[in-house]
Design an enzyme around this catalytic site. Sequence first.
Site, PDB file in Angstrom:
ATOM      1  N   GLU A  81     -63.195  14.784  43.086  1.00  0.00           N
ATOM      2  CA  GLU A  81     -63.273  14.358  44.477  1.00  0.00           C
ATOM      3  C   GLU A  81     -62.483  13.061  44.687  1.00  0.00           C
ATOM      4  O   GLU A  81     -61.585  12.753  43.922  1.00  0.00           O
ATOM      5  CB  GLU A  81     -64.751  14.195  44.875  1.00  0.00           C
ATOM      6  CG  GLU A  81     -65.544  15.501  44.858  1.00  0.00           C
ATOM      7  CD  GLU A  81     -65.148  16.479  45.965  1.00  0.00           C
ATOM      8  OE1 GLU A  81     -64.528  16.039  46.959  1.00  0.00           O
ATOM      9  OE2 GLU A  81     -65.450  17.679  45.827  1.00  0.00           O
ATOM     10  N   VAL A  82     -62.848  12.306  45.709  1.00  0.00           N
ATOM     11  CA  VAL A  82     -62.108  11.107  46.070  1.00  0.00           C
ATOM     12  C   VAL A  82     -62.462   9.936  45.141  1.00  0.00           C
ATOM     13  O   VAL A  82     -63.604   9.800  44.691  1.00  0.00           O
ATOM     14  CB  VAL A  82     -62.386  10.717  47.541  1.00  0.00           C
ATOM     15  CG1 VAL A  82     -63.853  10.358  47.755  1.00  0.00           C
ATOM     16  CG2 VAL A  82     -61.475   9.589  47.998  1.00  0.00           C
ATOM     17  N   ALA A 145     -63.936   6.623  35.701  1.00  0.00           N
ATOM     18  CA  ALA A 145     -63.789   7.942  36.314  1.00  0.00           C
ATOM     19  C   ALA A 145     -62.678   8.690  35.598  1.00  0.00           C
ATOM     20  O   ALA A 145     -61.710   8.086  35.116  1.00  0.00           O
ATOM     21  CB  ALA A 145     -63.463   7.808  37.798  1.00  0.00           C
ATOM     22  N   ILE A 146     -62.806  10.001  35.544  1.00  0.00           N
ATOM     23  CA  ILE A 146     -61.829  10.846  34.861  1.00  0.00           C
ATOM     24  C   ILE A 146     -61.499  12.041  35.744  1.00  0.00           C
ATOM     25  O   ILE A 146     -62.403  12.706  36.263  1.00  0.00           O
ATOM     26  CB  ILE A 146     -62.361  11.325  33.496  1.00  0.00           C
ATOM     27  CG1 ILE A 146     -62.572  10.130  32.558  1.00  0.00           C
ATOM     28  CG2 ILE A 146     -61.426  12.348  32.865  1.00  0.00           C
ATOM     29  CD1 ILE A 146     -63.245  10.485  31.253  1.00  0.00           C
ATOM     30  N   CYS A 176     -66.181  10.071  43.731  1.00  0.00           N
ATOM     31  CA  CYS A 176     -66.314  11.307  42.949  1.00  0.00           C
ATOM     32  C   CYS A 176     -67.364  12.245  43.533  1.00  0.00           C
ATOM     33  O   CYS A 176     -67.833  13.164  42.850  1.00  0.00           O
ATOM     34  CB  CYS A 176     -66.625  10.992  41.482  1.00  0.00           C
ATOM     35  SG  CYS A 176     -65.396   9.929  40.699  1.00  0.00           S
TER      36      CYS A 176
END
Length: 230
Positions: A81-82, A145-146, A176
């Site tokens: 997601e963002v 974040a991945i 996310c």
Amino acid sequence: MRSLSRPCWLYSPGLVPYDVAWQWQRSLVADRRQHPDHHDVLLLLQHPPVYTLGQGASMEFVKAELQQQGVPLVRIERGGEVTYHCPGQLVGYPILNLQHHTPDLHWYLRQLEEVIIQAIAPLGLEGHRIEGLTGVWVEGRKVAAIGIKVSRWITMHGFALNICPDLHGFQHIVPCGITDRPVGSLAEWLPDIQYSLVEQQVKQAFSQIFHVELWPTDTLPLLPVPLPPA
């Protein structure tokens, strides 16, 4: 354990506009599709403020006030997601041919998480995973974040580790798409943390986890690959 014998170019150019780094990745991936035996590459850098949306990301996780911020919002080909990038966040883009490692997407995601977990352990911070989610958390706060894209087993995009960024930009999104787990940065536990020290530890962990020898370079051989529409 295998020896650290596979070469991997390391390019650490500092602060780079998102669209420039995106172009680099696409060029490197295109080259490795044509020449699968070319060396792996790890880009380690920072971005000016920018929001990115995964290929299938929903705009419901982007808050209305983001339109007034004047910060770019870019839809890209990774999953997820963002999310938000800004200075003080270490962004890693591995361009790996997984045929030379382990051709398994779940394995690759877990390895990226392990790089972060091992990199922050010497700081006295215990990174952990959450079942069913991707990323790394410390005391319930998401510090890394991945999001990846893999085509013909060649990887692009990667991880973003919050070392000492201004986290206010995350307030304009649901990072996310996770509503009940806040974003954090390493500086919340270690106010005097040094970005360069963490970057060095990430390099060491990446080398060990992926069994590569990092070769620093000041230049990258790039092909002219047009960007897709935003």
